[in-house]
Enzyme design. Structure first.
Site, short mmCIF file in Angstrom:
data_model
loop_
_atom_site.label_atom_id
_atom_site.label_comp_id
_atom_site.label_asym_id
_atom_site.label_seq_id
_atom_site.Cartn_x
_atom_site.Cartn_y
_atom_site.Cartn_z
N SER A 22 0.81 -1.22 0.00
CA SER A 22 0.00 0.00 0.00
C SER A 22 0.85 1.27 0.00
O SER A 22 1.55 1.54 -0.96
CB SER A 22 -0.95 -0.05 1.20
OG SER A 22 -1.87 0.98 1.14
N ASP B 192 -0.95 1.29 -4.03
CA ASP B 192 -1.88 0.32 -4.62
C ASP B 192 -3.22 0.96 -4.99
O ASP B 192 -4.17 0.26 -5.36
CB ASP B 192 -2.09 -0.88 -3.69
CG ASP B 192 -2.82 -0.53 -2.41
OD1 ASP B 192 -2.76 0.65 -1.99
OD2 ASP B 192 -3.45 -1.42 -1.82
N ASP C 148 -5.82 2.27 -3.61
CA ASP C 148 -7.14 2.17 -2.98
C ASP C 148 -7.51 3.51 -2.35
O ASP C 148 -8.62 3.69 -1.86
CB ASP C 148 -7.24 1.01 -1.97
CG ASP C 148 -6.20 1.06 -0.87
OD1 ASP C 148 -5.30 1.93 -0.93
OD2 ASP C 148 -6.25 0.21 0.03
MG MG Z 1 -3.43 1.50 -0.13
#
Ligand code: MG
Length: 451
Positions: free
Chosen positions: A96, A239, A241
């Protein structure tokens, strides 16, 4: 309930080559493959350790009889979307927002959500304690390559919006050399925006900035926003998100203000409950109420938000949307997970509707003063017991740690899910009240006030 030992709130993470090794991801693959049958999707972000760790996960899955589709490099929400549509589970190799030397694994359930606590504890038991049975030669899984599947995810985001909604809007996108290189510039281009990019080549050494989209790391993005006359700067973590934004002056938009802007947009069209962690600013609650929506608070962690959204819908309560105030927003019409590409697209929808600049929109939001502090070296449960007694006459919420709710202010004191410390958040409409409340809490737990 037994505690999780390897996995934190967002999967297992560590430094590649030290605690995060192919041997560990092999055992994760074996454990997952013995718990789930069928066809498993594997994906990764751009980290240099990704191929070795993904290969080991795949080996474990194949050896326990699962078929594997390798989706290549893509955002975590893209893999989650593909799992929901086509697969029986997923494994995402990512750390992440952590620095380049880190990597990790997020395990994805068939509905696209991250694996919950109970199943994760079962998975850990298999990783740590049990010898997983391997299948015989004629039952070994097959491997498929499907790097083209990411296109289904970008299609799904684009289809959430009217065609050409971004016409006439210039934006600068900074994927930080992470997984969003392949998705967000394309999504926004297809929505009609003129898209300028920086750090948009996939590179696991992260030469432009660290995977965490911090205000310092986004200075070059801010300069490019100004020099191109763009309406908005957009940046993702490694990543993707999460998405964070800079206004047209290159100024970083604070996370709760971003959440508030999007709440205004979504709640206008979708009536229902806004689901968010107890750590979220009252700004979002205020905007939800102004737009005829109510709110539901959960423990801190996107998985708890996603699960609460699903539970509400299962009992017939409409959900407007959900999310965490760190740029990780969840749109139920799309999927039940944090999605940076979808969040970026939603900001374009806001710009298409509003006439003012992004800084005008931020300035029009209700103002709150937020204090965030960390306390180390104390026993969290003793601290919470003390505070429960000290503030017993007030409105107390024990969803996660202790939240003390007053008419115009609130405070949250909770043990961190990732570090050995206690987090304290205090929010009031003005600075003076916030500091007085903060001092009161510090006095009750025998700490000298640092603010
Ligand atoms: Mg993330």
């Amino acid at each position: 309930m037994t505690e999780k030992r390897l996995f934190g709130t967002n999967g297992v993470r560590g430094i590649a080559g030290a605690d995060m090794t192919p041997a560990l991801t092999l055992s994760i693959g074996l454990a997952l493959g013995s718990m789930r049958t069928g066809h498993i999707a594997v994906g990764r972000d751009t980290r240099t350790s990704g191929p070795a760790l993904a290969s080991a996960v795949k080996a474990g899955l194949l050896a326990t009889g699962c078929d594997v589709t390798d989706c290549g490099i893509l955002p975590t929400p893209a893999l989650q979307y593909l799992v929901k549509e086509h697969f029986d589970a997923g494994a995402m190799i990512t750390a992440s927002h952590n620095p380049p030397e880190y990597n990790g694994v997020k395990v994805i359930e068939p509905d696209g959500t991250e694996m919950g606590d109970e199943e994760t504890i079962r998975l850990e038991a298999k990783i740590l304690d049990e010898k997983v049975p391997l299948v015989t030669w004629n039952a070994t899984g097959r491997e498929y390559q499907a790097t083209h599947l990411v296109r289904e995810y970008t299609d799904a985001v684009v289809e959430q919006f009217p065609a050409g909604i971004g016409d006439g809007i210039t934006v600068v996108v900074d994927p930080g050399c992470g997984a969003a290189c392949a998705t967000t510039p394309e999504i926004l281009t297809r929505l009609g925006c003129r898209v300028v990019t920086i750090n948009s080549q996939m590179d696991g050494t992260f030469p432009g900035r660290l995977p965490e989209p911090s205000p310092e790391g986004l200075r070059p993005l801010g300069e490019l926003v100004r020099s191109t006359g763009a309406a908005l700067g957009i940046a993702h973590d490694g990543d993707a998100d999460r998405a964070v934004f800079l206004d047209e002056n290159g100024t970083f938009i604070e996370e709760n203000q971003e959440f508030g802007l999007i709440a205004g947009q979504v709640c206008r069209a979708r009536k229902g409950t806004v689901v968010m962690p107890v750590s979220t600013s009252r700004l979002v609650e205020t905007i939800a109420h102004q737009n005829g929506c109510d709110v539901r608070y959960t423990p801190v962690g996107s998985i708890y938000v996603a699960r609460a959204m699903r539970a509400l819908e299962a009992e017939g309560t409409p959900v407007a949307f959900g999310g965490e105030g760190n740029g990780g927003l969840i749109y139920p019409d799309h999927q039940y997970c944090r999605d940076g590409g979808m969040t970026a697209a939603m900001m374009i929808a806001i710009l298409a509707r509003e006439h003012g600049t992004v800084s005008d929109l931020v300035a029009a939001l209700p103002m709150f003063h937020l204090i965030k502090e960390k306390i180390r070296g104390t026993d969290p449960s003793a601290m919470i017991t003390t505070l429960s007694a000290a503030f017993a006459g007030e409105s107390i919420d024990r969803t996660d740690g202790i939240r003390i709710n007053r008419e115009e202010s609130w405070a949250l004191i909770r043990p961190s899910g990732t570090e050995p410390l206690v987090r304290v958040i205090v929010e009031s409409p003005d600075k003076k009240t916030a500091h007085a409340f903060f001092d009161e809490i510090m006095k009750n737990i025998g700490q000298s006030s640092k603010k």
